[in-house]
Write a protein that holds these residues in place. Structure first.
Motif, mmCIF file in Angstrom:
data_model
loop_
_atom_site.group_PDB
_atom_site.id
_atom_site.type_symbol
_atom_site.label_atom_id
_atom_site.label_comp_id
_atom_site.label_asym_id
_atom_site.label_seq_id
_atom_site.Cartn_x
_atom_site.Cartn_y
_atom_site.Cartn_z
ATOM 1 N N ARG A 1 -1.145 -17.922 1.867
ATOM 2 C CA ARG A 1 -0.209 -17.085 1.130
ATOM 3 C C ARG A 1 -0.646 -15.638 0.972
ATOM 4 O O ARG A 1 -0.032 -14.880 0.260
ATOM 5 C CB ARG A 1 0.127 -17.678 -0.236
ATOM 6 C CG ARG A 1 0.692 -19.082 -0.135
ATOM 7 C CD ARG A 1 1.212 -19.573 -1.437
ATOM 8 N NE ARG A 1 2.348 -18.830 -1.902
ATOM 9 C CZ ARG A 1 3.609 -19.047 -1.572
ATOM 10 N NH1 ARG A 1 3.905 -19.997 -0.727
ATOM 11 N NH2 ARG A 1 4.583 -18.331 -2.067
ATOM 12 N N GLY A 2 -1.692 -15.197 1.636
ATOM 13 C CA GLY A 2 -2.107 -13.810 1.512
ATOM 14 C C GLY A 2 -1.112 -12.816 2.055
ATOM 15 O O GLY A 2 -0.895 -11.767 1.459
ATOM 16 N N HIS A 3 -0.490 -13.125 3.174
ATOM 17 C CA HIS A 3 0.446 -12.189 3.792
ATOM 18 C C HIS A 3 1.866 -12.487 3.329
ATOM 19 O O HIS A 3 2.735 -12.873 4.080
ATOM 20 C CB HIS A 3 0.330 -12.215 5.322
ATOM 21 C CG HIS A 3 -0.996 -11.729 5.783
ATOM 22 N ND1 HIS A 3 -1.372 -10.407 5.659
ATOM 23 C CD2 HIS A 3 -2.051 -12.361 6.320
ATOM 24 C CE1 HIS A 3 -2.602 -10.250 6.126
ATOM 25 N NE2 HIS A 3 -3.040 -11.432 6.524
ATOM 26 N N GLY B 1 -3.712 -4.129 -12.811
ATOM 27 C CA GLY B 1 -5.100 -4.076 -12.350
ATOM 28 C C GLY B 1 -5.202 -4.315 -10.854
ATOM 29 O O GLY B 1 -4.404 -5.049 -10.273
ATOM 30 N N SER B 2 -6.175 -3.673 -10.243
ATOM 31 C CA SER B 2 -6.419 -3.855 -8.801
ATOM 32 C C SER B 2 -7.319 -5.057 -8.578
ATOM 33 O O SER B 2 -8.236 -5.303 -9.363
ATOM 34 C CB SER B 2 -7.095 -2.605 -8.222
ATOM 35 O OG SER B 2 -6.252 -1.495 -8.362
ATOM 36 N N VAL B 3 -7.056 -5.792 -7.499
ATOM 37 C CA VAL B 3 -7.869 -6.964 -7.178
ATOM 38 C C VAL B 3 -8.152 -7.034 -5.689
ATOM 39 O O VAL B 3 -7.372 -6.558 -4.868
ATOM 40 C CB VAL B 3 -7.192 -8.284 -7.622
ATOM 41 C CG1 VAL B 3 -7.080 -8.371 -9.124
ATOM 42 C CG2 VAL B 3 -5.835 -8.459 -6.985
ATOM 43 N N ALA B 4 -9.298 -7.603 -5.356
ATOM 44 C CA ALA B 4 -9.641 -7.972 -3.982
ATOM 45 C C ALA B 4 -9.835 -9.479 -3.998
ATOM 46 O O ALA B 4 -10.612 -9.998 -4.798
ATOM 47 C CB ALA B 4 -10.911 -7.266 -3.527
ATOM 48 N N ILE B 5 -9.124 -10.176 -3.138
ATOM 49 C CA ILE B 5 -9.197 -11.633 -3.117
ATOM 50 C C ILE B 5 -10.126 -12.046 -1.986
ATOM 51 O O ILE B 5 -9.891 -11.731 -0.826
ATOM 52 C CB ILE B 5 -7.793 -12.239 -2.941
ATOM 53 C CG1 ILE B 5 -6.910 -11.780 -4.100
ATOM 54 C CG2 ILE B 5 -7.874 -13.754 -2.840
ATOM 55 C CD1 ILE B 5 -5.449 -12.129 -3.936
ATOM 56 N N ALA C 1 -0.181 -13.488 -10.426
ATOM 57 C CA ALA C 1 0.665 -13.136 -9.284
ATOM 58 C C ALA C 1 0.221 -11.757 -8.824
ATOM 59 O O ALA C 1 0.096 -10.835 -9.635
ATOM 60 C CB ALA C 1 2.137 -13.129 -9.681
ATOM 61 N N VAL C 2 -0.046 -11.617 -7.531
ATOM 62 C CA VAL C 2 -0.565 -10.371 -6.971
ATOM 63 C C VAL C 2 0.413 -9.819 -5.953
ATOM 64 O O VAL C 2 0.874 -10.549 -5.075
ATOM 65 C CB VAL C 2 -1.946 -10.612 -6.301
ATOM 66 C CG1 VAL C 2 -2.448 -9.363 -5.598
ATOM 67 C CG2 VAL C 2 -2.952 -11.114 -7.322
ATOM 68 N N ARG C 3 0.746 -8.537 -6.076
ATOM 69 C CA ARG C 3 1.529 -7.842 -5.049
ATOM 70 C C ARG C 3 0.537 -7.344 -4.012
ATOM 71 O O ARG C 3 -0.318 -6.525 -4.299
ATOM 72 C CB ARG C 3 2.308 -6.667 -5.632
ATOM 73 C CG ARG C 3 3.112 -5.911 -4.560
ATOM 74 C CD ARG C 3 3.949 -4.788 -5.142
ATOM 75 N NE ARG C 3 3.270 -3.980 -6.125
ATOM 76 C CZ ARG C 3 2.484 -2.931 -5.848
ATOM 77 N NH1 ARG C 3 2.265 -2.578 -4.596
ATOM 78 N NH2 ARG C 3 1.915 -2.253 -6.815
ATOM 79 N N VAL C 4 0.616 -7.881 -2.810
ATOM 80 C CA VAL C 4 -0.330 -7.532 -1.751
ATOM 81 C C VAL C 4 -0.065 -6.108 -1.272
ATOM 82 O O VAL C 4 1.076 -5.739 -0.983
ATOM 83 C CB VAL C 4 -0.236 -8.537 -0.579
ATOM 84 C CG1 VAL C 4 -1.106 -8.094 0.588
ATOM 85 C CG2 VAL C 4 -0.621 -9.924 -1.054
ATOM 86 N N VAL C 5 -1.137 -5.321 -1.188
ATOM 87 C CA VAL C 5 -1.051 -3.951 -0.704
ATOM 88 C C VAL C 5 -1.553 -3.874 0.739
ATOM 89 O O VAL C 5 -0.920 -3.258 1.590
ATOM 90 C CB VAL C 5 -1.847 -2.991 -1.622
ATOM 91 C CG1 VAL C 5 -1.829 -1.576 -1.093
ATOM 92 C CG2 VAL C 5 -1.294 -3.040 -3.051
#
Length: 126
Positions: free
Chosen positions: A123-125, A84-88, A29-33
């Motif tokens: 689901r990116g935004h 951790g930071s991620v770029a999708i 699960a990623v919290r979008v920045v």
């Protein structure tokens, strides 16, 4: 709950409150920045479709995002950690390529974008 950018039909874009997803097995699960707006997002909003793919139910836009890992599901690699930071990246490289087996998945010339050849990665935004 979370807020998400949702296209309901052509020219019908809303900020909806939705249940926060939970990371399942093999997922994070990623919290979008930050999120980019892609040409396919503009087509879904403007025409209610992108190529052959028609918006026939509410769809969360976005597939080019960066964020922070909030949770991991069972079976996720040990080096993928909360915080951790991620770029999708929405491209999908062919599994047979040597470049993929070497771990350089963003360098594959045979990779295909998410939008024009199959249903939009969503689901990116959110």
């Amino acid at each position: 709950m979370m807020r998400a950018v949702v296209v309901h039909a052509a020219k019908d874009l809303r900020i909806d409150e939705l249940p926060t997803p939970v990371a399942g097995p093999g997922e994070v699960a990623v919290r979008v920045v930050y999120g980019g707006i892609c040409g396919s997002d503009l087509h879904y909003y403007g025409q209610g479709r992108n190529g052959a793919f028609v918006v026939n139910e509410p769809m969360i836009l976005g597939h080019e995002v960066v964020g922070v890992i909030e949770a991991t599901g069972d079976g996720v690699a040990a080096d993928v950690v909360v915080g951790g930071s991620v770029a999708i990246h929405p491209a999908r490289p062919p599994r047979r390529r040597a470049v993929l087996r070497a771990g350089a998945t963003t360098c594959c010339r045979g990779a295909t974008s998410a939008a024009p050849r199959r249903r939009h990665t969503r689901r990116g935004h959110s």
